[in-house]
Enzyme design. Sequence first.
Site, short mmCIF file in Angstrom:
data_model
loop_
_atom_site.label_atom_id
_atom_site.label_comp_id
_atom_site.label_asym_id
_atom_site.label_seq_id
_atom_site.Cartn_x
_atom_site.Cartn_y
_atom_site.Cartn_z
NE ARG A 187 -12.53 8.75 9.40
CZ ARG A 187 -13.12 8.55 10.73
NH1 ARG A 187 -12.60 8.18 11.69
NH2 ARG A 187 -14.53 8.62 10.52
CB THR A 188 -6.24 10.98 6.18
OG1 THR A 188 -6.49 9.64 6.75
CG2 THR A 188 -4.85 11.08 6.34
CE LYS A 243 -9.30 18.73 -17.18
NZ LYS A 243 -8.59 19.88 -16.84
NE ARG A 302 -4.78 7.84 2.20
CZ ARG A 302 -5.82 7.81 2.96
NH1 ARG A 302 -7.05 7.49 2.62
NH2 ARG A 302 -5.79 7.80 4.26
CG HIS A 332 -2.67 5.53 6.99
ND1 HIS A 332 -2.06 6.67 6.83
CD2 HIS A 332 -3.96 5.59 7.28
CE1 HIS A 332 -3.18 7.36 7.14
NE2 HIS A 332 -4.20 6.87 7.26
#
Lengths: 317, 432
Positions: free
Chosen positions: A54-55, A82, A104, A132
């Site tokens: 959603r964000t 990797k 994020r 947030h």
Amino acid sequence: MRHLVSIDDLTAHDLHGLLDLAASFADVQAREVRKVPALRGKTIVLAFFEDSTRTRTSFDLAARRLSADVINFSAGSSSLKKGESLRDTIETIDAMGVDAIVVRHGSSGVPLTIQQWTDAAIVNAGDGWHQHPTQALLDSFTISQRLGSLEGKKIALCGDILHSRVARSNVAAFSKLGADVVLIGPRTMLPPNLDGWAAKVEPDLDAVLPDLDVAYFLRIQKERMAESLIPSEREYRARFGLTEERAAMLSPDALIMHPGPMNRGIEIDPVVADDPRAVVLDQVANGIPVRMAVLYSVLGPGQFDGVDSGANEGVDL
Amino acid sequence: MSTTAIKGGLVLDQTGERSGDVLVDDATGLIIEVGADLSGDVDLDASGCTVVPGFVDLHADLGQPGHEAAETIESGSRAAALGGYTAVVAMPATEPCADSATVVADVLAAAATALCDIKPAGTISLGREGNELAPRGELSDLGVRLFSDQGQGVQDAGFMRRALQYAGSIATGDGAPLVVAQQGSEAALARSGVMHEGEWSSRLGLAGSPAEAEELMVMRDLSLVRMTGVGMHFQQLSTARSVELIREAKASGLPVTAEVSPHHLSLTHVACASYDPRFRLDPPLRTQGDVDALREGLVDGTIDVIATAHSPHVPDAKERPFDQAPPGTVGLETALAVTLTDLDVGLAGLVPLLSWQPAAIAGLTEQHGRPIEAGSPANLAVVDPAHQWAVKGTELASRASNTAFEGRTLTGKVRHTIHHGVAVVADFQATR
């Protein structure tokens, strides 16, 4: 505003400015053509080192509606798998010439740490248990929209405060905007020390419910069960969940909020989640104009630094 | 073969302070004479400086074997010499760890060309896993005196009891006892904490390790010392209550010693607000109250030793997010300067904690921390207490640059270091 890392970096004046700007972008969202050319030519990278639907979608839409070019970069499909280091990843993104990185990450502090490796504006889309900030802004926006303002409002944040970046940013934002904030949750889910927090712990959920203007319930993460922070989901619901009985104790004008995704039947009963006082979908919808305001503030002409700066003049709404 | 005269300085040791030149011989490695107007084949200026017995570090990770990208015995010993150290106890958490005679022999072989004496430490348990005893008798035959599992320490109390009992039964050639050392915290309580649990961990959204995790381990180990009658060295005390526990234990006559690091004497958990992994340390930086208590513990003799906990890491490791970076800071080159700058005990107050007290615990008093007089081994540091310098990690001699004191301006630096009569540091520079 050069970056947005933490609500702690903003004044009440800054917050009001961002919310006002979000309101003008919300008006745009009501039009037939929802796109404005404000950030045409700007490139925004969405660097999601931790999964989020959603964000990320909300930032993606916000950037596109400002006509920015958007590049999605997520941990699952990247060179991080990797073994590339955070520094190499950020320097690689930076070398491609980007204007903003929306980040994020599962570790607290990453939006601050990466500033040494790039000149791009950094927008925090959630870091560890820390902050947030756009969630706090969209929640503040939603409350203002419904209740007029946050000034003098009594807001309870209920649930796992300790592990919640939403709680940390919301306590800061709500209190700066004049609300009276209380924290409710099992002691195992409260921070060990609340010095410097503009909120106090309230031991009894039922005692405060009738006085609340906003009852904000946080998500209980499944992994907390494995750590034995609570005995069971059943017991959590009985003590700290918003059951139908508790919803009945709330004022008819109160708001029920949740950052999503909801665990229906744990922190909030299924019927209550669909109560008319629940504004969960408003929160989601408001994410877009709020994130447009944030992206515009860090990248727009003259860069927004408060309501009186006249920075809005450059925006072609 | 040549002689070196250290001219124009003060001489400070356990017998007091006086002015005098010191003449040393690189062939015998001994001090020839202490007196006025001495000259050697080479003269080193010590005006404004103080000549002290060389420092002994009880706690340094030197990277070899296994972590040579971060440090080698050579680079670590150069850092040590620049910090005034003439002997360093090399911690055993190498890869493989020093739980066998083979690894210890390798460390000793590499140490032969080091710029200071390297005394390897061994582990208490095989693989530092806390289950099976390491062959401490065999290791002690190679000269190992101090044993530690490092990390979170030995968790199993029954195992620790046996480790102490067995240490008490090992007779060493020189009669110096084996030293069981523990830097521990109660793992179940410390959990995955990455900084001190308190106001700042709560605010920063980082997992905290409470002071009580360390204190419980100190309490447990003191009980085991009382039970077995075998002494113990407590590494890296970091909390006020730990200091109090050691103070009470000493007062009741328990055979215990304790160390503290320069960073725990100087910095607090507030530093973590930058999320800079340089401040990710183990034990974590704690509160100002803890710092004050540690400083008091130094002054009243509760704490015997300042030990660096030198912990080199490759840059890559310290560029990870705070909670994923390995803990530790380098410290050999900054220990004297940090403590001289941040504590108000002066050089005379620090030298016992940096020199002869650690030398006694490590069983090194034959060669290190001796009074400065004719016939003593010439292991000396010449300190310029007024020299100001700015710490820059990349300019340190250590291969690693992860210093918690990056950018700090410090007062005091070692100008010359004499190792067995040879100037390994002259005018702030390593000579090789």
